[in-house]
Design a protein around this motif. Structure first.
Motif, PDB file in Angstrom:
ATOM      1  N   GLY A 356      13.042  58.892  17.740  1.00  0.00           N
ATOM      2  CA  GLY A 356      11.655  58.699  17.646  1.00  0.00           C
ATOM      3  C   GLY A 356      10.776  57.759  16.682  1.00  0.00           C
ATOM      4  O   GLY A 356       9.635  58.095  16.180  1.00  0.00           O
ATOM      5  N   HIS A 358       8.779  55.400  14.960  1.00  0.00           N
ATOM      6  CA  HIS A 358       7.330  54.732  15.093  1.00  0.00           C
ATOM      7  C   HIS A 358       6.438  55.457  16.391  1.00  0.00           C
ATOM      8  O   HIS A 358       5.993  54.867  17.272  1.00  0.00           O
ATOM      9  CB  HIS A 358       7.504  53.404  15.781  1.00  0.00           C
ATOM     10  N   SER A 359       6.955  56.751  16.761  1.00  0.00           N
ATOM     11  CA  SER A 359       6.548  57.624  17.741  1.00  0.00           C
ATOM     12  C   SER A 359       6.231  59.046  17.375  1.00  0.00           C
ATOM     13  O   SER A 359       6.534  59.571  16.427  1.00  0.00           O
ATOM     14  CB  SER A 359       7.864  57.717  18.804  1.00  0.00           C
ATOM     15  N   GLU A 362       8.780  61.607  16.322  1.00  0.00           N
ATOM     16  CA  GLU A 362       9.636  61.378  15.505  1.00  0.00           C
ATOM     17  C   GLU A 362      10.381  62.506  14.768  1.00  0.00           C
ATOM     18  O   GLU A 362       9.571  63.645  14.286  1.00  0.00           O
ATOM     19  CB  GLU A 362       9.027  60.526  14.107  1.00  0.00           C
TER      20      GLU A 362
END
Length: 387
Positions: A356, A358-359, A362
């Motif tokens: 994850g 940059h999501s 994460e």
């Protein structure tokens, strides 16, 4: 080949450090470090400094122009056998205030929070690997040197010259960027990264009265985007993405200007050179329209050369002896390991196991991440790879 007797089994010790590890990790994650936020970068460095000082390391902060600078640490007592570099970054992609939406939380084996995977956990792993070496009375042949920058997510402009200089003096480099995919692959290849800017000048006119007198920069941009996407070659690892476009004045005006920002990823230097030429020779389709294409590749590909493979082979042997199965993969993301790999043996993706980056999803897997500290400890105990 490393002998089995050379492997130090510290798996139980690593897992037993869970409480202390989480305490430091929480401090690091709750110190939000957005790109360009100098004050926050320095605050994070101030968390790391006493941890290294307690291990008898000298520490120093190099100033940055667009970032909080770089944190550098080395043992007070340096042996004369050479050096090995532990490389990481303090900045994340997340803006200040993200903690309100993505708080630091533990749910059994899963820990979440902004930047925890990329790469606050990797920073904590460095500290705990060095602490464990100290507690066990182990003596690495090569002195471990730390370099943590705070502009990696924005291209390492402030720090790249120092990274290259350090790499030239190192026997090897361990990059604590997160591992790849939920199964924790080490990153033995990385794509090179290029950024290009397309600017187009057309001619404005009234869209209702005399549109034929105009030359639309937006229409021209649509043609150029198609030409760029035609250069994609997934089979050979070439990806081109137009990630941002701008242009025009008003709906009733033929657009006199437009622009696009383009991200390019390639696996080889040869492909980088070829794609650079192909992009920069693109010509306009509409008569009397001017285009200007600037930019290029700022991060080279990280390749599988002999010295990098030597570190990978050592890591897999260590993992096997510890009962940790390691696999490898290719990352499309950029890393400062691509710079160090130009000059010395480099092994990337030694940081947290999770996913994850940059999501909003994460996260790290705590037990697997703690186990990877045992791998790092043994990598730091390796003799010089030149031997």
């Amino acid at each position: 080949m490393i002998e089995a007797s050379d492997i130090v089994d510290v798996l139980d010790e690593c897992v037993s450090m869970e409480r202390e590890f989480l305490s430091l990790l929480k401090k690091l994650v709750r110190t939000e470090t957005p790109p360009g936020d100098k004050k926050s970068h320095k605050k994070l460095f101030s968390i790391l400094e006493p941890e290294l000082a307690a291990l008898d390391f000298d520490t120093q902060i190099f100033p940055g122009k667009e970032s909080g600078g770089q944190f550098y640490a080395r043992p007070v007592k340096m042996n004369k056998n050479g050096y090995q570099l532990l490389l990481g970054h303090a900045d994340t992609v997340w803006p200040r205030g993200t903690l309100n939406k993505m708080p630091f939380e533990k749910n059994e084996n899963i820990i979440t929070g902004p930047g925890i995977y990329d790469m606050k956990a990797g920073l904590a792993m460095i500290v705990f690997a060095l602490q464990l070496i100290d507690k066990q009375g182990l003596k690495p042949e090569l002195a471990p040197v730390l370099f943590i920058n705070s502009d990696e997510e924005t291209g390492s402009t402030d720090s790249v010259s120092k990274i290259k200089k350090l790499a030239k003096a190192m026997d090897r480099v361990y990059v604590l960027e997160p591992s790849l995919d939920p199964d924790g692959k080490l990153k033995t290849r990385r794509k090179g990264v290029g950024h290009f800017k397309v600017k187009i000048e057309g001619t404005s006119s009234h869209a209702g009265i005399e549109p034929e007198k105009g030359r639309s920069a937006i229409v021209e941009l649509s043609y150029i985007i198609q030409k760029l996407y035609a250069l994609n070659d997934p089979v050979n690892g070439i990806s081109i993405n137009v990630g941002k476009i701008e242009g025009g004045i008003s709906t009733n005006v033929v657009a006199p200007q437009s622009s696009a920002s383009v991200d390019v990823r390639v696996l080889t230097k040869k492909d980088a050179e070829q794609i650079d030429r192909e992009i920069k020779k693109i010509e306009p389709t509409i008569p009397d329209v001017k285009i200007k294409i600037t930019g290029g590749f700022n991060r080279p590909p990280m390749v599988q050369n002999n010295r990098n493979r030597a570190l990978w082979n050592a890591a897999t042997h260590i993992g096997s002896e510890l009962g940790i199965e390691l696999s490898e993969g290719i990352s499309g993301g950029g890393s400062d390991g691509s710079y160090t790999s130009l000059y010395t043996a480099t092994l990337d993706g030694l940081g947290a196991v999770g996913d994850g980056a940059h999501s909003p999803t994460e996260r790290i897997f705590l037990e697997q991440t703690l186990q990877r500290i045992a791998v790092l400890v043994n990598l730091l105990l390796l003799p010089p790879i030149s031997e």
